[in-house]
Design a protein around this motif. Structure first.
Motif, PDB file in Angstrom:
ATOM      1  N   PHE A   1      12.232  20.771  -4.191  1.00  0.00           N
ATOM      2  CA  PHE A   1      11.692  22.084  -4.556  1.00  0.00           C
ATOM      3  C   PHE A   1      10.341  21.949  -5.250  1.00  0.00           C
ATOM      4  O   PHE A   1       9.429  22.760  -5.048  1.00  0.00           O
ATOM      5  CB  PHE A   1      12.688  22.814  -5.463  1.00  0.00           C
ATOM      6  N   GLN A   2      10.188  20.902  -6.051  1.00  0.00           N
ATOM      7  CA  GLN A   2       8.915  20.627  -6.727  1.00  0.00           C
ATOM      8  C   GLN A   2       7.789  20.439  -5.712  1.00  0.00           C
ATOM      9  O   GLN A   2       6.688  20.983  -5.863  1.00  0.00           O
ATOM     10  CB  GLN A   2       9.054  19.379  -7.602  1.00  0.00           C
ATOM     11  N   GLU A   3       8.081  19.672  -4.664  1.00  0.00           N
ATOM     12  CA  GLU A   3       7.075  19.432  -3.620  1.00  0.00           C
ATOM     13  C   GLU A   3       6.754  20.706  -2.862  1.00  0.00           C
ATOM     14  O   GLU A   3       5.593  20.953  -2.505  1.00  0.00           O
ATOM     15  CB  GLU A   3       7.580  18.353  -2.660  1.00  0.00           C
ATOM     16  N   GLN A   4       7.760  21.527  -2.603  1.00  0.00           N
ATOM     17  CA  GLN A   4       7.528  22.813  -1.936  1.00  0.00           C
ATOM     18  C   GLN A   4       6.627  23.715  -2.780  1.00  0.00           C
ATOM     19  O   GLN A   4       5.761  24.417  -2.253  1.00  0.00           O
ATOM     20  CB  GLN A   4       8.858  23.512  -1.667  1.00  0.00           C
ATOM     21  N   MET A   5       6.838  23.663  -4.088  1.00  0.00           N
ATOM     22  CA  MET A   5       5.996  24.443  -4.996  1.00  0.00           C
ATOM     23  C   MET A   5       4.554  23.949  -4.969  1.00  0.00           C
ATOM     24  O   MET A   5       3.604  24.743  -4.933  1.00  0.00           O
ATOM     25  CB  MET A   5       6.547  24.358  -6.419  1.00  0.00           C
ATOM     26  N   GLU A   6       4.375  22.646  -4.991  1.00  0.00           N
ATOM     27  CA  GLU A   6       3.025  22.068  -5.019  1.00  0.00           C
ATOM     28  C   GLU A   6       2.233  22.423  -3.771  1.00  0.00           C
ATOM     29  O   GLU A   6       1.037  22.706  -3.845  1.00  0.00           O
ATOM     30  CB  GLU A   6       3.119  20.548  -5.168  1.00  0.00           C
ATOM     31  N   PHE A   7       2.909  22.403  -2.625  1.00  0.00           N
ATOM     32  CA  PHE A   7       2.216  22.662  -1.356  1.00  0.00           C
ATOM     33  C   PHE A   7       2.342  24.122  -0.913  1.00  0.00           C
ATOM     34  O   PHE A   7       1.912  24.474   0.185  1.00  0.00           O
ATOM     35  CB  PHE A   7       2.757  21.729  -0.269  1.00  0.00           C
ATOM     36  N   ARG A   8       2.929  24.950  -1.763  1.00  0.00           N
ATOM     37  CA  ARG A   8       3.115  26.380  -1.476  1.00  0.00           C
ATOM     38  C   ARG A   8       3.787  26.572  -0.108  1.00  0.00           C
ATOM     39  O   ARG A   8       3.344  27.363   0.725  1.00  0.00           O
ATOM     40  CB  ARG A   8       1.786  27.129  -1.533  1.00  0.00           C
ATOM     41  N   ASP A   9       4.869  25.815   0.083  1.00  0.00           N
ATOM     42  CA  ASP A   9       5.656  25.941   1.307  1.00  0.00           C
ATOM     43  C   ASP A   9       6.170  27.371   1.425  1.00  0.00           C
ATOM     44  O   ASP A   9       6.588  27.987   0.435  1.00  0.00           O
ATOM     45  CB  ASP A   9       6.826  24.944   1.244  1.00  0.00           C
ATOM     46  N   SER A  10       6.158  27.910   2.630  1.00  0.00           N
ATOM     47  CA  SER A  10       6.575  29.303   2.829  1.00  0.00           C
ATOM     48  C   SER A  10       8.023  29.546   2.414  1.00  0.00           C
ATOM     49  O   SER A  10       8.399  30.681   2.068  1.00  0.00           O
ATOM     50  CB  SER A  10       6.379  29.702   4.290  1.00  0.00           C
ATOM     51  N   ASP A  11       8.854  28.496   2.411  1.00  0.00           N
ATOM     52  CA  ASP A  11      10.268  28.658   2.050  1.00  0.00           C
ATOM     53  C   ASP A  11      10.457  29.117   0.610  1.00  0.00           C
ATOM     54  O   ASP A  11      11.462  29.774   0.293  1.00  0.00           O
ATOM     55  CB  ASP A  11      11.018  27.332   2.254  1.00  0.00           C
ATOM     56  N   ILE A  12       9.504  28.777  -0.262  1.00  0.00           N
ATOM     57  CA  ILE A  12       9.693  29.129  -1.677  1.00  0.00           C
ATOM     58  C   ILE A  12       9.692  30.639  -1.889  1.00  0.00           C
ATOM     59  O   ILE A  12      10.323  31.133  -2.829  1.00  0.00           O
ATOM     60  CB  ILE A  12       8.631  28.468  -2.580  1.00  0.00           C
ATOM     61  N   PHE A  13       9.006  31.375  -1.006  1.00  0.00           N
ATOM     62  CA  PHE A  13       8.939  32.822  -1.187  1.00  0.00           C
ATOM     63  C   PHE A  13      10.227  33.505  -0.749  1.00  0.00           C
ATOM     64  O   PHE A  13      10.441  34.684  -1.032  1.00  0.00           O
ATOM     65  CB  PHE A  13       7.744  33.382  -0.413  1.00  0.00           C
ATOM     66  N   VAL A  14      11.099  32.748  -0.083  1.00  0.00           N
ATOM     67  CA  VAL A  14      12.445  33.231   0.250  1.00  0.00           C
ATOM     68  C   VAL A  14      13.445  32.707  -0.776  1.00  0.00           C
ATOM     69  O   VAL A  14      14.358  33.426  -1.199  1.00  0.00           O
ATOM     70  CB  VAL A  14      12.855  32.776   1.674  1.00  0.00           C
ATOM     71  N   ASN A  15      13.252  31.469  -1.192  1.00  0.00           N
ATOM     72  CA  ASN A  15      14.221  30.820  -2.081  1.00  0.00           C
ATOM     73  C   ASN A  15      14.148  31.316  -3.523  1.00  0.00           C
ATOM     74  O   ASN A  15      15.178  31.463  -4.185  1.00  0.00           O
ATOM     75  CB  ASN A  15      14.008  29.302  -2.070  1.00  0.00           C
ATOM     76  N   ILE A  16      12.929  31.557  -4.016  1.00  0.00           N
ATOM     77  CA  ILE A  16      12.787  31.964  -5.422  1.00  0.00           C
ATOM     78  C   ILE A  16      13.501  33.289  -5.718  1.00  0.00           C
ATOM     79  O   ILE A  16      14.198  33.394  -6.741  1.00  0.00           O
ATOM     80  CB  ILE A  16      11.290  32.031  -5.819  1.00  0.00           C
ATOM     81  N   PRO A  17      13.383  34.329  -4.863  1.00  0.00           N
ATOM     82  CA  PRO A  17      14.149  35.553  -5.130  1.00  0.00           C
ATOM     83  C   PRO A  17      15.663  35.306  -5.151  1.00  0.00           C
ATOM     84  O   PRO A  17      16.391  35.978  -5.901  1.00  0.00           O
ATOM     85  CB  PRO A  17      13.756  36.479  -3.981  1.00  0.00           C
ATOM     86  N   CYS A  18      16.130  34.324  -4.359  1.00  0.00           N
ATOM     87  CA  CYS A  18      17.555  34.001  -4.371  1.00  0.00           C
ATOM     88  C   CYS A  18      17.978  33.473  -5.739  1.00  0.00           C
ATOM     89  O   CYS A  18      19.100  33.743  -6.210  1.00  0.00           O
ATOM     90  CB  CYS A  18      17.877  32.955  -3.300  1.00  0.00           C
TER      91      CYS A  18
END
Length: 514
Positions: free
Chosen positions: A385-402
């Motif tokens: 998740f840290q790496e997804q945050m660093e690279f602004r992976d599109s998945d974080i915008f679905v996962n964070i609201p969860c």
């Protein structure tokens, strides 16, 4: 056969006449004196006249009394013609007007001219022929005086007269005429060029002066900011000499408030890449300064970094004003054309707008602190998740609201879900019923676990797409989470959709200041 030499001798004798025993050779008649026109055509005056006439024929006319100076070819042709007129002034020994008035020009204008040169610039001629009665600079209207407009019209009229007279003068040199007089022609051209120079100087002098006045008025906000920064610096130096690190005097705060107001005015006219807001005041800066003293990065990196960036943007603007103080003429009067300033204002407005929305509103500030803390601690727990945050992976915008929906199931979301999705509290809403079903399933799942938070960590990992340990996979044998996962994701989508603009702003403040 006759010797060739003897034949040549006989031919020579045949061209001679004998008078009383003397041989007289016939001589060539003396050369005819040159006419006035022929003499003139051998002069430098004729040479430059011919060049000017040739160049004049190549001028590109856009419409009546206007030349196409926007076209590169048209601009080059007009520049050559004006250069020839300047050379004619010298060759015809025309008495020109002194250019000492250019010493009063600003550096930006002085650089356009060469010393000891007349410098007939196409830009001046173009301004005269366009004859715009006013200019819009920084959304303000500046009107030229009637004197400038009249002088411009006179220059255009004289420019056409110069072409007409030079054309007629050149035509008079194309054929011999007993009435032709080079001295008269040179006098006519000299008088014409003298008049042209006077008219040119009058317009140039008036026009550039009014332009400089307009530019000074257009730069006034920058000058105000420079003066206020100098006063702030003076106060800071005095307080440091007294051993005070933190300056909190009323005078100092008032000066900072003045500077914030001027920055807002500059932002309103120069920040064309942003919103151009003019309502970002001192209260944002004061709250940011207070936040940096109250909030640590362990509590919320996002909130602390937001406060620090607001302070840094204010400092960067002051540094830019000191740079301008060294050479105010480097500032384009049309402030939006100063890219370095615009870039600074875009960042300034972005961070200060976040400060207005989240630092000044205590409830929103608490929600942002909590929400960002969840995101930051989750990133510390899970490398993926840290790496997804660093690279602004599109998945974080679905996962964070969860994640925040999951916190809401624990009644630990600080009412964030209810704020962004109020239907969760509305018993008549379809979403309310769906949430109640999810809540029931969640409690059943929770009650199966004796180990505190084991149930939560498994759900969190599955929502983030993180591989479970063998022990966590074994815990799923007795309970299927598919239905619960689907309901959480559906609610997270509704959370983002209901008030998309405000949600996007909220999540941006939480993750883009880390």
């Amino acid at each position: 056969m006759q010797n060739p030499h003897d034949q040549d001798l006989e031919d020579d004798m045949s061209d001679s006449t004998s008078v009383e025993g003397f041989v007289i050779r016939i001589q060539t008649a003396p050369p005819r004196p040159l006419t006035d026109l022929e003499e003139f055509k051998r002069s430098s005056e004729y040479n430059i006249l011919e060049k000017a006439q040739h160049c004049q024929n190549q001028l590109i006319q856009r419409e009546f009394h206007k030349y196409d100076l926007d076209n590169p070819d048209g601009a080059r042709g007009c520049k050559r013609f004006l250069n020839h007129l300047e050379q004619m002034q010298d060759i015809y020994k025309v008495k020109t007007v002194s250019r000492e008035y250019r010493n009063q020009f600003s550096k930006a204008y002085k650089i356009l001219y060469k010393e000891d040169r007349l410098c007939y610039l196409t830009e001046i001629l173009d301004s005269a022929q366009e004859g715009f009665p006013y200019l819009w600079v920084n959304s303000e209207k500046y009107t030229f005086s009637t004197e400038v407009l009249d002088a411009g019209s006179k220059l255009v009229e004289t420019f056409f007269k110069v072409q007409h007279v030079l054309r007629h003068a050149y035509q008079r040199t194309c054929s011999e005429s007993p009435e032709f007089s080079s001295s008269q022609l040179k006098k006519e051209i000299s008088n014409l060029l003298e008049d042209f120079d006077e008219v040119w100087v009058k317009f140039e002098k008036l026009y550039v002066k009014e332009l400089m006045d307009i530019e000074a008025k257009a730069r006034r906000f920058i000058l105000f900011a420079i003066e206020i920064d100098k006063e702030l610096t003076s106060i800071e130096i005095r307080e440091k000499l007294r051993g005070r690190i933190l300056v909190t005097s009323d005078t100092y705060v008032l000066k900072k408030a003045e500077l914030c107001k001027v920055i807002a005015q500059i932002n309103a006219v120069a920040n064309v890449e942003g919103k151009g807001r003019d309502d970002l005041g001192i209260e944002i800066l004061l709250e940011a300064e207070g936040t940096t003293r109250r909030v640590t990065k362990e509590q919320s990196k996002a909130v602390r970094n937001l406060a620090d960036s607001i302070k840094n943007n204010f400092t960067k603007f002051r540094e830019q004003m000191r740079k301008y103080e060294g050479n105010i003429e480097m500032v384009d009067p049309q402030l939006k054309n100063n890219q370095e300033l615009v870039d600074l204002l875009v960042e300034y407005e972005t961070q200060w707008e976040k400060g207005l929305n989240y630092l000044l509103d205590a409830k929103k500030c608490q929600q942002l602190m909590y929400f960002s803390h969840i995101v930051e601690t989750t990133a510390e727990k899970h490398q993926q998740f840290q790496e997804q945050m660093e690279f602004r992976d599109s998945d974080i915008f679905v996962n964070i609201p969860c994640l925040i929906i999951l916190k809401h199931l624990e009644n630990e979301d600080k009412n964030i879900c209810a704020y962004f999705l109020p239907m969760l509290k509305d018993q008549a809403s379809k979403l309310y019923g769906q949430y109640q079903q999810l809540k029931q399933e969640f409690m059943e799942w929770r009650n199966l676990h004796m180990n505190q938070y084991e149930y939560y960590n498994i759900l969190e990992k599955m929502l983030l797409g993180i591989v479970l340990t063998q022990k966590e996979q074994d815990a799923l044998q007795s309970f299927k989470l598919d239905s619960m996962m689907q309901k959480i994701k559906l609610l997270s989508i509704e959370l983002q959709r209901y008030n998309a603009i405000e949600w996007n702003s909220f999540i941006d403040a939480a993750i883009n200041n880390n």
